[in-house]
Design a protein around this motif. Structure first.
Motif, PDB file in Angstrom:
ATOM      1  N   PRO A 176      33.476  64.555 -36.197  1.00 15.66           N
ATOM      2  CA  PRO A 176      33.688  63.292 -35.482  1.00 15.66           C
ATOM      3  C   PRO A 176      34.753  63.487 -34.410  1.00 15.66           C
ATOM      4  CG  PRO A 176      33.904  63.029 -37.884  1.00 15.66           C
ATOM      5  CD  PRO A 176      33.909  64.487 -37.600  1.00 15.66           C
ATOM      6  N   ARG A 208      37.176  61.075 -31.471  1.00 16.47           N
ATOM      7  CA  ARG A 208      37.536  59.706 -31.101  1.00 16.47           C
ATOM      8  C   ARG A 208      36.681  59.242 -29.927  1.00 16.47           C
ATOM      9  NH1 ARG A 208      41.525  57.108 -33.480  1.00 16.47           N
ATOM     10  NH2 ARG A 208      42.924  58.306 -34.845  1.00 16.47           N
ATOM     11  N   GLN A 252      38.898  67.330 -27.336  1.00 23.44           N
ATOM     12  CA  GLN A 252      38.933  67.193 -28.785  1.00 23.44           C
ATOM     13  C   GLN A 252      38.179  68.363 -29.431  1.00 23.44           C
ATOM     14  OE1 GLN A 252      38.492  63.068 -30.296  1.00 23.44           O
ATOM     15  NE2 GLN A 252      37.868  62.529 -28.221  1.00 23.44           N
ATOM     16  N   GLY A 257      39.925  54.071 -35.485  1.00 25.29           N
ATOM     17  CA  GLY A 257      38.710  54.423 -34.763  1.00 25.29           C
ATOM     18  C   GLY A 257      38.583  53.595 -33.496  1.00 25.29           C
ATOM     19  N   LEU A 304      39.079  59.661 -42.996  1.00 26.27           N
ATOM     20  CA  LEU A 304      38.644  60.529 -41.909  1.00 26.27           C
ATOM     21  C   LEU A 304      38.278  61.908 -42.440  1.00 26.27           C
ATOM     22  CD1 LEU A 304      38.152  61.064 -38.932  1.00 26.27           C
ATOM     23  CD2 LEU A 304      40.605  61.505 -38.656  1.00 26.27           C
ATOM     24  N   TYR A 325      35.175  56.293 -33.953  1.00 22.75           N
ATOM     25  CA  TYR A 325      34.867  57.698 -33.773  1.00 22.75           C
ATOM     26  C   TYR A 325      33.403  57.839 -33.374  1.00 22.75           C
ATOM     27  CZ  TYR A 325      39.298  58.833 -36.030  1.00 22.75           C
ATOM     28  OH  TYR A 325      40.643  58.940 -36.322  1.00 22.75           O
TER      29      TYR A 325
END
Length: 278
Positions: A140, A142, A149, A124, A25, A126
């Motif tokens: 990115p 989710r 986010q 993920g 990630l 994502y």
């Protein structure tokens, strides 16, 4: 598909990063940030009458890497999708309807492409989108609704919607809707039809007006016709450029677009001059 070492080497050189040892990630975040700051969003091909149809790895690498141009969503996310495929990420191509600054009740077509990305360990998916111009995701997030986010810039959130998801960004203290996302993966032929449409349809915003954008670590640079805006956490600066020649200088100097790729300078200036106030 393009030869993998050639594609990856050229891509990481273009975005100024070393190829990651592992597809994590953190690596995905670094790739998105490097792509944001290095490969500009631009629609000069449609403005100059060049259809964007071939979304193969070879065609996208030639334009965005070899010729040092930019592109719009089908090209930006198309190229990144091939890179992430080759790095071992799980990648699906999704489409959406852009409702950002859509000021009537008509239903827009599904003409925006994004990526759904899963890590090799299964984490993920994502949402990855490096092709939404000045308000593109800078990290990115989710691909799941209901949570705010944080990205490298603004916070974003996904809401449930009858078509799948609705992506929103918090801009100037207000949640703004960007696009409706369909979670069903699409094959390349569907994406190429969409790209042909937005690059050739006479009423397309990409045919009628000039747009360029670049997301740096501390700012969002947006150019629409002759209007240049720089948005930072502390506020925005707006400049009205005087002429097509001034616009071309900004496209080269600030956005790093190789305008020599588009042929005769005087003809390019004339074409850009016709869309300065669109």
């Amino acid at each position: 598909m393009a030869d993998m070492p050639t594609l990856l080497d050229a891509y990481f050189t273009r975005i100024g990063l070393t190829m990651p040892v592992e597809s994590t990630l953190d690596a995905l975040r670094d790739i998105v940030a490097g792509h944001n700051r290095s490969i500009p969003f631009e629609n000069l091909d449609p403005v100059t009458g060049i259809p964007v149809v071939d979304l193969s790895a070879e065609a996208l690498a030639d334009k965005l890497l070899g010729r040092r141009r930019g592109g719009y969503c089908y090209e930006q996310n198309g190229l990144l999708g091939y890179v992430l495929d080759d790095l071992g990420f799980g990648v699906q191509r999704l489409v959406g309807r852009v409702i950002w600054m859509h000021d009537d009740d008509t239903l827009p077509a599904q003409t925006h492409q994004v990526l759904s990305v899963t890590l090799p360990d299964g984490d993920g998916p994502y949402l990855v989108d490096v092709g939404f111009g000045g308000q593109t995701l800078s990290s990115p997030i989710r691909l799941a609704p209901g949570q705010v986010q944080q990205t490298r810039h603004e916070p974003y959130r996904l809401l449930d919607h009858p078509e799948g998801f609705e992506l929103q960004a918090r801009v100037g203290g207000v949640w703004e809707s960007l696009y409706l996302l369909d979670p069903i993966p699409r094959p390349r032929i569907d994406l190429e039809v969409g790209s042909w449409y937005v690059s050739t349809y006479p009423e397309s915003v990409f045919v009628r007006g000039l747009t360029a954008a670049l997301v740096t670590d501390d700012a969002r640079w947006n150019l629409r016709g002759r209007r240049l805006a720089v948005h930072r956490a502390g506020g925005s600066e707006k400049t009205r450029l005087g002429s097509a020649a001034d616009v071309l200088e900004v496209l080269e100097g600030r956005f790093g677009i190789n305008l020599a790729d588009l042929g005769d300078r005087a003809e390019l200036e004339a074409r850009v001059g016709r869309v300065l106030d669109s």
